[in-house]
Design a protein around this motif. Structure first.
Motif, PDB file in Angstrom:
ATOM      1  N   LYS A  65     -10.106  12.419  -3.244  1.00  0.00           N
ATOM      2  CA  LYS A  65     -10.784  11.443  -4.125  1.00  0.00           C
ATOM      3  C   LYS A  65      -9.867  10.259  -4.370  1.00  0.00           C
ATOM      4  O   LYS A  65      -8.660  10.327  -4.095  1.00  0.00           O
ATOM      5  N   LEU A  66     -10.441   9.182  -4.891  1.00  0.00           N
ATOM      6  CA  LEU A  66      -9.645   8.011  -5.270  1.00  0.00           C
ATOM      7  C   LEU A  66      -9.322   8.113  -6.761  1.00  0.00           C
ATOM      8  O   LEU A  66     -10.173   8.534  -7.544  1.00  0.00           O
ATOM      9  N   LYS A  94       0.828  -1.226   0.000  1.00  0.00           N
ATOM     10  CA  LYS A  94       0.000   0.000   0.000  1.00  0.00           C
ATOM     11  C   LYS A  94       0.855   1.266   0.000  1.00  0.00           C
ATOM     12  O   LYS A  94       0.367   2.338  -0.381  1.00  0.00           O
ATOM     13  N   LYS A 106      -7.659   8.805   1.873  1.00  0.00           N
ATOM     14  CA  LYS A 106      -8.928   9.521   1.752  1.00  0.00           C
ATOM     15  C   LYS A 106      -9.661   9.553   3.093  1.00  0.00           C
ATOM     16  O   LYS A 106     -10.138  10.608   3.539  1.00  0.00           O
ATOM     17  N   THR A 116     -13.618   2.401  -7.801  1.00  0.00           N
ATOM     18  CA  THR A 116     -12.880   3.608  -8.195  1.00  0.00           C
ATOM     19  C   THR A 116     -13.305   4.107  -9.571  1.00  0.00           C
ATOM     20  O   THR A 116     -12.756   5.083 -10.076  1.00  0.00           O
ATOM     21  N   LYS A 118      -8.926   6.420 -10.452  1.00  0.00           N
ATOM     22  CA  LYS A 118      -9.443   5.214 -11.106  1.00  0.00           C
ATOM     23  C   LYS A 118      -8.322   4.186 -11.135  1.00  0.00           C
ATOM     24  O   LYS A 118      -7.208   4.506 -11.543  1.00  0.00           O
ATOM     25  N   VAL A 123      -3.644  13.747  -5.835  1.00  0.00           N
ATOM     26  CA  VAL A 123      -3.916  12.395  -6.297  1.00  0.00           C
ATOM     27  C   VAL A 123      -4.065  12.414  -7.832  1.00  0.00           C
ATOM     28  O   VAL A 123      -4.632  13.354  -8.384  1.00  0.00           O
ATOM     29  N   PHE A 148      -4.759   4.226  -1.060  1.00  0.00           N
ATOM     30  CA  PHE A 148      -5.494   5.433  -1.473  1.00  0.00           C
ATOM     31  C   PHE A 148      -6.727   5.633  -0.592  1.00  0.00           C
ATOM     32  O   PHE A 148      -7.057   6.764  -0.215  1.00  0.00           O
ATOM     33  N   ASN A 149      -7.422   4.516  -0.265  1.00  0.00           N
ATOM     34  CA  ASN A 149      -8.593   4.623   0.611  1.00  0.00           C
ATOM     35  C   ASN A 149      -8.249   5.185   1.976  1.00  0.00           C
ATOM     36  O   ASN A 149      -8.981   6.010   2.518  1.00  0.00           O
ATOM     37  N   CYS A 174       1.289   9.775  -3.946  1.00  0.00           N
ATOM     38  CA  CYS A 174       0.672  11.020  -3.489  1.00  0.00           C
ATOM     39  C   CYS A 174       1.729  11.993  -2.969  1.00  0.00           C
ATOM     40  O   CYS A 174       1.729  13.166  -3.318  1.00  0.00           O
ATOM     41  N   ALA A 227       0.842   3.617  -2.984  1.00  0.00           N
ATOM     42  CA  ALA A 227      -0.133   4.720  -3.091  1.00  0.00           C
ATOM     43  C   ALA A 227       0.349   5.945  -2.310  1.00  0.00           C
ATOM     44  O   ALA A 227       0.249   7.087  -2.790  1.00  0.00           O
ATOM     45  N   TYR A 263      -5.204   0.133  -3.650  1.00  0.00           N
ATOM     46  CA  TYR A 263      -6.573   0.472  -3.260  1.00  0.00           C
ATOM     47  C   TYR A 263      -6.656   0.764  -1.756  1.00  0.00           C
ATOM     48  O   TYR A 263      -7.243   1.764  -1.328  1.00  0.00           O
TER      49      TYR A 263
END
Ligand code: PLP
Length: 374
Positions: free
Chosen positions: A249-250, A203, A242, A302, A252, A217, A238-239, A210, A206, A235
């Motif tokens: 936002k996430l 993770k 957020k 996403t 895509k 993002v 990024f979650n 950022c 991500a 995923y």
């Protein structure tokens, strides 16, 4: 309330402490990880630790863990012109063992060491095994790696030279996994698919994207979709950002599969399954991904999609990447081919797109030579 990180069974909801060394729940269900740690953004911003461990405050690991680490991570994010558009690429092929799998291996083997584990078992089509063997060498943990009999010779040399015991398994990738699961019954299963701690490492991909973009993002991230260890990790990462209010936002998430083995592509687009053929992209040739449902959910939630690429497109993308100076392996070139498709057919005007070079070409130079000659 602050809760220690623990495993949760996807089927029964039962929780297990990390000390349980569990890797599956009731009736063989998958586990996830729950934790209430939170990324300390001020500490990150002032940190001079330029490895993925700069994000330790956000990782679901015991606070007092000592790291099994080569100061890996925080890989370069370079700008590249692809299909006449500016994109950004994470150079995860520069990790110590030659693939992004080291993100997961440093987290998982650090935990194994912390818990006093002295032997692990793992199965892989090559790179995850190489990463686990690499970190076990550093940790002084003995390990057995189960691989399909047709794995690239360079990957086998890499694994065995770390002192790991190789178990070659004839038959499908699934039969290799089955053999490893049986062997893991009475030891630690350092599986990149089953063990949720692996994703606490991946993770950080991500988080890095950022931070390297000044906490802005991107609109889309194009990723490999084999077992989804990077896709699901991204995923989760990024979650969390957020949820913590660090991003709004996430992106895509766009998963790339080889046309010759594209079960998720077919399922996502409501198409009939097709029989699988061999592909240059051995690292994403996963007929039955253990976390398929999580991958489909991540992409759907996403607003992303799945893309498939032909062998011709993979060969072309490999040539293009190498001609630009990026010596990546064919599996990694499949993702690059998917990025090219995405930019041509899906990306909106001015969309900010990030992708990744996942694996080093030195792992499969003979295969690359054959492809480049064509
Ligand atoms: C493992 C791997 C992939 C695919 O990742 P999954 O986690 O299986 O989706 C892609 N590229 C390389 C180089 C890999 O080692």
């Amino acid at each position: 309330m602050s809760e220690k990180p623990h495993f949760i069974c996807q089927s029964s909801g039962e929780s297990y402490p990390l000390e349980s060394l569990k890797w599956q729940g009731a009736h063989g269900a998958l586990l996830d990880l729950e934790h209430s740690n939170r990324l300390d953004l001020d500490a990150v911003k002032s940190s001079n630790d330029y490895s993925l461990w700069r994000y330790q405050s956000g990782m679901g690991l015991p606070k007092a863990i000592s790291r099994v680490s080569f100061a890996e991570g925080f890989s370069p994010l370079v700008r590249l012109e692809v299909e006449r558009q500016a994109v950004e690429i994470k150079l995860d092929y520069l990790f110590p063992s030659g693939s992004y799998k080291d993100r997961g291996a440093t987290a998982l083997i650090s935990l194994a060491k912390h818990l006093g584990v002295n032997e692990v078992v793992q199965d892989s089509s090559g790179n995850a095994g190489a990463a686990i063997a690499n970190y076990c060498a550093l940790a002084g943990i003995s390990c057995r790696i189960f691989v399909p009999a047709n794995t690239s010779p360079a990957k086998l040399v890499q694994i065995s030279s770390f002192g790991a015991q190789i178990e070659l398994v004839e038959g499908s990738r699934e039969m290799t996994a089955q053999a490893a699961r049986e062997a893991a019954a009475d030891t630690f299963y350092a599986s990149h698919v089953w063990n949720p701690i692996f994703y606490e490492g991946t993770k950080t991909f991500a988080y890095e994207i950022c931070e390297q973009r000044a906490w802005r993002v991107p609109d889309a991230v194009v990723l490999p979709a084999g077992n989804g260890t990077l896709l699901i990790g991204a995923y989760i990462g990024f979650n969390e950002l957020k949820d913590w209010g660090i991003i709004q936002k996430l992106p895509k998430l766009v998963g790339v599969q080889a046309s010759n083995c594209a079960p998720l592509y077919h399922e996502f687009h409501g198409l009939d399954p097709q029989s699988n053929q061999p592909t240059y992209a051995e690292g994403i040739a996963i007929a039955i991904p253990g976390r398929a449902q999580q991958m489909l959910d991540a992409v759907r939630k996403t607003g992303g999609t799945f893309i498939k690429v032909t062998e011709g497109e993979i060969a072309q993308a490999l040539k293009e990447a190498i001609s630009k100076g990026y010596f990546i392996e064919p599996t990694s070139a499949a993702v690059f081919a998917g990025l090219k498709n995405y930019l041509r057919e899906y990306a909106g005007e001015g969309e900010e797109v990030v992708s990744v070079f996942t694996g080093n070409g030195l792992k499969s130079s003979e295969k690359i030579q054959k492809i480049l000659k064509k």
